[in-house]
Design a protein around this motif. Structure first.
Motif, PDB file in Angstrom:
ATOM      1  N   ASP A   3       8.439  18.907  15.834  1.00 18.90           N
ATOM      2  CA  ASP A   3       8.010  18.108  14.484  1.00 18.90           C
ATOM      3  C   ASP A   3       6.661  17.640  14.227  1.00 18.90           C
ATOM      4  N   GLN A  32       4.828  14.962  11.273  1.00 17.08           N
ATOM      5  CA  GLN A  32       4.818  14.110  10.152  1.00 17.08           C
ATOM      6  C   GLN A  32       4.009  13.888  10.116  1.00 17.08           C
ATOM      7  N   THR A  33       2.997  13.642   8.652  1.00 16.72           N
ATOM      8  CA  THR A  33       1.927  13.465   8.352  1.00 16.72           C
ATOM      9  C   THR A  33       2.160  12.984   6.599  1.00 16.72           C
ATOM     10  N   SER A  34       1.507  12.167   6.306  1.00 16.97           N
ATOM     11  CA  SER A  34       1.346  11.605   5.565  1.00 16.97           C
ATOM     12  C   SER A  34       1.837  12.342   4.162  1.00 16.97           C
ATOM     13  N   SER A  35       1.900  13.918   4.224  1.00 16.23           N
ATOM     14  CA  SER A  35       2.262  14.902   3.574  1.00 16.23           C
ATOM     15  C   SER A  35       3.157  16.022   3.279  1.00 16.23           C
ATOM     16  N   GLN A  36       2.921  16.094   4.881  1.00 17.52           N
ATOM     17  CA  GLN A  36       4.188  17.385   4.762  1.00 17.52           C
ATOM     18  C   GLN A  36       4.918  17.519   6.212  1.00 17.52           C
ATOM     19  N   ARG A  37       5.672  17.798   6.400  1.00 24.37           N
ATOM     20  CA  ARG A  37       5.966  18.659   8.159  1.00 24.37           C
ATOM     21  C   ARG A  37       6.023  19.287   8.843  1.00 24.37           C
ATOM     22  N   LEU A  38       5.706  19.575  10.136  1.00 20.51           N
ATOM     23  CA  LEU A  38       4.744  21.107  10.922  1.00 20.51           C
ATOM     24  C   LEU A  38       6.185  21.237  12.025  1.00 20.51           C
ATOM     25  N   ASN A  39       6.433  22.738  11.934  1.00 21.24           N
ATOM     26  CA  ASN A  39       7.417  22.566  12.586  1.00 21.24           C
ATOM     27  C   ASN A  39       6.111  23.604  13.991  1.00 21.24           C
ATOM     28  N   HIS A  52      -1.423  22.226  18.113  1.00 16.77           N
ATOM     29  CA  HIS A  52      -1.870  22.004  16.519  1.00 16.77           C
ATOM     30  C   HIS A  52      -3.274  21.909  15.721  1.00 16.77           C
ATOM     31  N   GLU A  72      -5.491  16.333   8.741  1.00 15.87           N
ATOM     32  CA  GLU A  72      -5.399  15.156   7.834  1.00 15.87           C
ATOM     33  C   GLU A  72      -5.741  14.010   9.281  1.00 15.87           C
ATOM     34  N   HIS A 115       0.259  10.079  12.337  1.00 20.16           N
ATOM     35  CA  HIS A 115       0.546  10.886  12.602  1.00 20.16           C
ATOM     36  C   HIS A 115       1.782  10.494  13.578  1.00 20.16           C
TER      37      HIS A 115
END
Length: 418
Positions: A102, A104-111, A134, A138, A142
């Motif tokens: 995954d 993890q950014t400041s606004s979302q978590r992406l798989n 990816h 942003e 990260h």
């Protein structure tokens, strides 16, 4: 890259490596004159060095490529690629291995995992490999979170995670400026010029593959960044090799014109309007591609007041003291119906033909009318057309229009000197 180590011993080992293009190997050539004490020793060592170019040993660039020695920089718009490997370091057979990655950014978590299904078993000295990709959208911090769960041959379920932290930097500084094409009331095109200033704020040169403007549904765009020198569309104003050196700035120019269905509606293009967005594609060392799209660009449309008067037709050159025709376009930009009266006031050089003070009738909101007028000039040279007055009888309000356009007045008579 910061790595948080596991606190307990596990049967599996997790390795993560960022995938990037290699760089050209550089060396530092050391030379001296033949009469110096080392003689030809330095030259002989460079000729024997496998990293130098044969016959050009004093060049810093060599024939070899160097793999990345560290994590390096990641810039906004680039594609982050990473190689994930889970290796069985034990002498046991491990079952039900599930690897999850995954971001993890400041606004979302992406798989980012290619597959979310577990591997049935993993024998000793075997590994599970995966490559993730990816496109970074942003800036800021990260965190790549890699989690591994598995079951030992004794039925014990184990789980561990590793965190890889990196920063995403800004590669370009983009500034935009808007310019209205019309400098007087004679223009009915409503053209807008957009100047985009793009600065390379990285430490390496960029090849600008594409810089285009995607207009909104209200506008058509024309790029003004080529010179029409051939039949293949013209050559770029920046030359054939479009490189942007570090900290260099380049200006791109675009012309936007409202589509006919919107240009005819006076109340549509006013206030804050959406122009479009910039699409920028570049390549760095050894062809690594990056892409950025700006947010929707907005501008404040110029205000024309309650009534807009523009010219649909006017000649460029007219003869002295000879009547000529123009066509005025009167548009109601307000939200109320107007009852208009036209007055024509003569100036020192411009004289109107016809009856002043005539009724134009009622004009609904966003409606327009075309009005042909006749006038003449009594003075030669570049003359400014002025003196039109529109009065709204409902509110008893008068709108004055001077310097509407300019026309060149010439004398049709020539004297032949003997």
């Amino acid at each position: 890259m910061d790595v948080t180590q596991a606190k307990q011993e596990h049967l599996l080992a997790l390795k993560v490596m960022r995938l990037t293009k290699p760089t050209l190997f550089t060396n530092m050539p050391v030379t001296c004159e033949e009469r110096d004490l080392p003689g030809d020793l330095f030259g002989q060592l460079m000729r024997e060095d496998p990293s130098t170019i044969k016959g050009a040993e004093i060049l810093m660039l060599g024939e070899m490529l160097t793999l990345p020695q560290n994590f390096g920089n990641i810039f906004l718009g680039e594609t982050f690629s990473s190689y994930i490997s889970v290796h069985n370091d034990s002498n046991q057979v491990v079952k039900d291995i599930l690897v999850k990655a995954d971001l993890q950014t400041s606004s979302q978590r992406l798989n980012l995992s290619a597959s979310n299904s577990a591997v049935a078993e993993l024998k000793p000295e075997c590994c599970i490999d995966d490559v993730i990709h990816h496109e970074v959208k942003e800036i800021g911090t990260h965190i790549l979170v890699c989690a591994v769960s598995y079951t030992t041959q004794y039925g014990e379920k184990l789980y561990f995670r590793k965190f890889f932290k990196f920063q995403v930097l800004k590669p370009l500084d983009v500034k935009t400026k808007f310019y209205n094409a019309e400098s007087d009331l004679s223009s009915v095109t409503d053209e807008v010029f957009l100047e985009a200033q793009i600065q390379n704020i990285t430490t390496s040169p960029m090849f600008m593959e594409k810089v285009s403007l995607e207009p909104s549904m209200m506008y058509n765009v024309t790029e003004l960044n080529t010179v029409a020198a051939s039949d293949d569309g013209g050559e770029s104003t920046f030359g054939k090799m479009s490189y942007l050196q570090p900290m260099d700035t380049r200006q791109y120019l675009y012309c936007l014109k409202p589509k006919p269905e919107y240009a005819e509606k006076a109340g549509v293009i006013k206030g804050v309007t959406v122009i479009g967005k910039l699409d920028i594609v570049w390549k760095t060392n050894l062809g690594e591609r990056g892409r950025l799209q700006t947010s929707q660009l907005q501008r404040m449309a110029p205000g024309y007041g309650d009534i807009r008067l523009s010219l649909e037709m006017i000649p460029d050159t007219v003869n002295l003291e000879e009547p000529f025709d123009i066509i005025c376009k009167i548009t109601n930009c307000s939200e109320r119906t107007m009852d208009l009266v036209l007055e024509m006031c003569n100036t020192r050089s411009i004289h109107w033909c016809g009856v002043s003070g005539r009724q134009l009738g009622k004009l609904s909101p966003a409606a327009f009318l075309s009005l042909p007028l006749t006038l003449l000039s009594s003075v030669q040279g570049l003359q400014s057309i002025s003196g039109l007055r529109l009065t709204d009888t409902f509110l008893k309000r008068t709108y004055e229009y001077d310097d509407i356009a300019q026309v060149c007045v010439v004398c049709p008579f020539t004297t032949n000197e003997s």
